[in-house]
Write a protein that holds these residues in place. Sequence first.
Motif, PDB file in Angstrom:
ATOM      1  N   ALA A 169     -79.514  66.349   8.682  1.00  0.00           N
ATOM      2  CA  ALA A 169     -78.110  66.525   9.065  1.00  0.00           C
ATOM      3  C   ALA A 169     -77.433  67.442   8.064  1.00  0.00           C
ATOM      4  O   ALA A 169     -77.669  67.335   6.850  1.00  0.00           O
ATOM      5  CB  ALA A 169     -77.403  65.172   9.113  1.00  0.00           C
ATOM      6  N   ALA A 207     -73.725  69.177   6.820  1.00  0.00           N
ATOM      7  CA  ALA A 207     -72.266  69.137   6.869  1.00  0.00           C
ATOM      8  C   ALA A 207     -71.673  70.543   6.752  1.00  0.00           C
ATOM      9  O   ALA A 207     -72.380  71.539   6.544  1.00  0.00           O
ATOM     10  CB  ALA A 207     -71.725  68.237   5.763  1.00  0.00           C
ATOM     11  N   ALA A 244     -79.361  68.307  12.853  1.00  0.00           N
ATOM     12  CA  ALA A 244     -78.047  67.906  13.350  1.00  0.00           C
ATOM     13  C   ALA A 244     -76.953  68.622  12.568  1.00  0.00           C
ATOM     14  O   ALA A 244     -76.487  68.131  11.534  1.00  0.00           O
ATOM     15  CB  ALA A 244     -77.884  66.395  13.222  1.00  0.00           C
ATOM     16  N   ARG A 294     -73.314  69.507  11.677  1.00  0.00           N
ATOM     17  CA  ARG A 294     -72.049  68.829  11.904  1.00  0.00           C
ATOM     18  C   ARG A 294     -70.922  69.552  11.160  1.00  0.00           C
ATOM     19  O   ARG A 294     -70.478  69.135  10.086  1.00  0.00           O
ATOM     20  CB  ARG A 294     -72.143  67.378  11.444  1.00  0.00           C
ATOM     21  N   ASP A 324     -67.974  69.539  11.835  1.00  0.00           N
ATOM     22  CA  ASP A 324     -66.769  68.697  11.833  1.00  0.00           C
ATOM     23  C   ASP A 324     -66.760  67.685  10.697  1.00  0.00           C
ATOM     24  O   ASP A 324     -65.782  66.963  10.512  1.00  0.00           O
ATOM     25  CB  ASP A 324     -66.661  67.936  13.161  1.00  0.00           C
ATOM     26  N   GLN A 325     -67.853  67.625   9.911  1.00  0.00           N
ATOM     27  CA  GLN A 325     -67.962  66.653   8.828  1.00  0.00           C
ATOM     28  C   GLN A 325     -68.131  67.365   7.489  1.00  0.00           C
ATOM     29  O   GLN A 325     -68.702  68.457   7.418  1.00  0.00           O
ATOM     30  CB  GLN A 325     -69.155  65.724   9.053  1.00  0.00           C
ATOM     31  N   ILE A 349     -70.195  62.775   6.154  1.00  0.00           N
ATOM     32  CA  ILE A 349     -71.251  62.904   7.153  1.00  0.00           C
ATOM     33  C   ILE A 349     -72.180  61.695   7.223  1.00  0.00           C
ATOM     34  O   ILE A 349     -72.653  61.329   8.305  1.00  0.00           O
ATOM     35  CB  ILE A 349     -72.065  64.201   6.912  1.00  0.00           C
ATOM     36  N   GLN A 373     -71.265  59.047   9.649  1.00  0.00           N
ATOM     37  CA  GLN A 373     -71.184  59.525  11.029  1.00  0.00           C
ATOM     38  C   GLN A 373     -72.549  59.705  11.686  1.00  0.00           C
ATOM     39  O   GLN A 373     -72.650  59.648  12.911  1.00  0.00           O
ATOM     40  CB  GLN A 373     -70.417  60.858  11.067  1.00  0.00           C
ATOM     41  N   VAL A 374     -73.601  59.925  10.892  1.00  0.00           N
ATOM     42  CA  VAL A 374     -74.891  60.250  11.504  1.00  0.00           C
ATOM     43  C   VAL A 374     -75.996  59.242  11.220  1.00  0.00           C
ATOM     44  O   VAL A 374     -77.080  59.349  11.810  1.00  0.00           O
ATOM     45  CB  VAL A 374     -75.382  61.661  11.063  1.00  0.00           C
ATOM     46  N   GLN A 403     -78.225  63.627  18.765  1.00  0.00           N
ATOM     47  CA  GLN A 403     -77.784  64.994  19.003  1.00  0.00           C
ATOM     48  C   GLN A 403     -78.485  65.946  18.031  1.00  0.00           C
ATOM     49  O   GLN A 403     -78.213  65.935  16.837  1.00  0.00           O
ATOM     50  CB  GLN A 403     -76.260  65.082  18.858  1.00  0.00           C
TER      51      GLN A 403
END
Length: 283
Positions: free
Chosen positions: A211, A213, A240, A242, A244-245, A250, A253-254, A278
């Motif tokens: 993920a 950020a 992923a 993100r 928005d993070q 983050i 959120q993930v 996602q």
Amino acid sequence: MFNGFLLAAALAAAAPAPQASAGTPITIGTSRTVASKALGEQRAINVVLPAGYAKATAKRYPVIYLIDGGVDQDLLHVAGVVQLGSIWGRMGEAILVGIETKDRRRELVGKTSDPELLKKYPTAGSSAAFRAFLRDEVKPLVEREYRTSGKGVVIGESLAGLFIVETYMAEPALFDGYAAIDPSLWWDKEALSRRTAAIGTAQRGKRLYVALAKEQLETPAAANRVTAAARTAGSELCVAPRPDQTHATIYQQVEAQALQFLLPPAQAAPPEFGFEVQCSPRS
């Protein structure tokens, strides 16, 4: 009316206080202290078992190894996600093992020859010793003491995410799945990501969740190197992004998606639950 108010107040003052018990502790899990030869010091290992572990005496469980898993680190919020995920069928039940870290730059980053980093962080560079601690001491203890299925995955964020990417590259057989939440790939001028030749057939079939950020997406070269090599190697990859993070937000959120990707349930939850993992279309 004023006299009525005084009377009510007097009656309230005269009423006996509600009685309450002294209270009992809420037990989340078990903490063990390991005298580590690899680290040369004692370290806490925190274990949270599935709710039905004691009754399902024949059942065996996969293990989630959580880096930065101290009680005052990430143990409690990840334990909550694991419990809720298994209740709703988002992920399979699992044993959670939180491994406490102390000097994160000593334990979670590899050797560097950068004089500025060494001046600022003189203890940095012993990630190999921390990996030996996991391999030779933590995992054997867990497999000996608990009903494990033989499957183990690892999750962590920031410098712990960097350690997880390094472990995926250097010793992929150590875990079956890897989740690196916004890993600090910038460390040491992105040196780890420049060693992607280490990613090859040994990583084939390994699950890797990365993920990213907002801050890292602004300079994505290091992440692109790692994920491109993982894709070429045939890893089961989920990237992923993100935007928005931030790095600070983050993880929360993930983490549910990361654990769902690493430990999917035997039967998928109904689509109306919205339990989607996602990934980038290029993953």
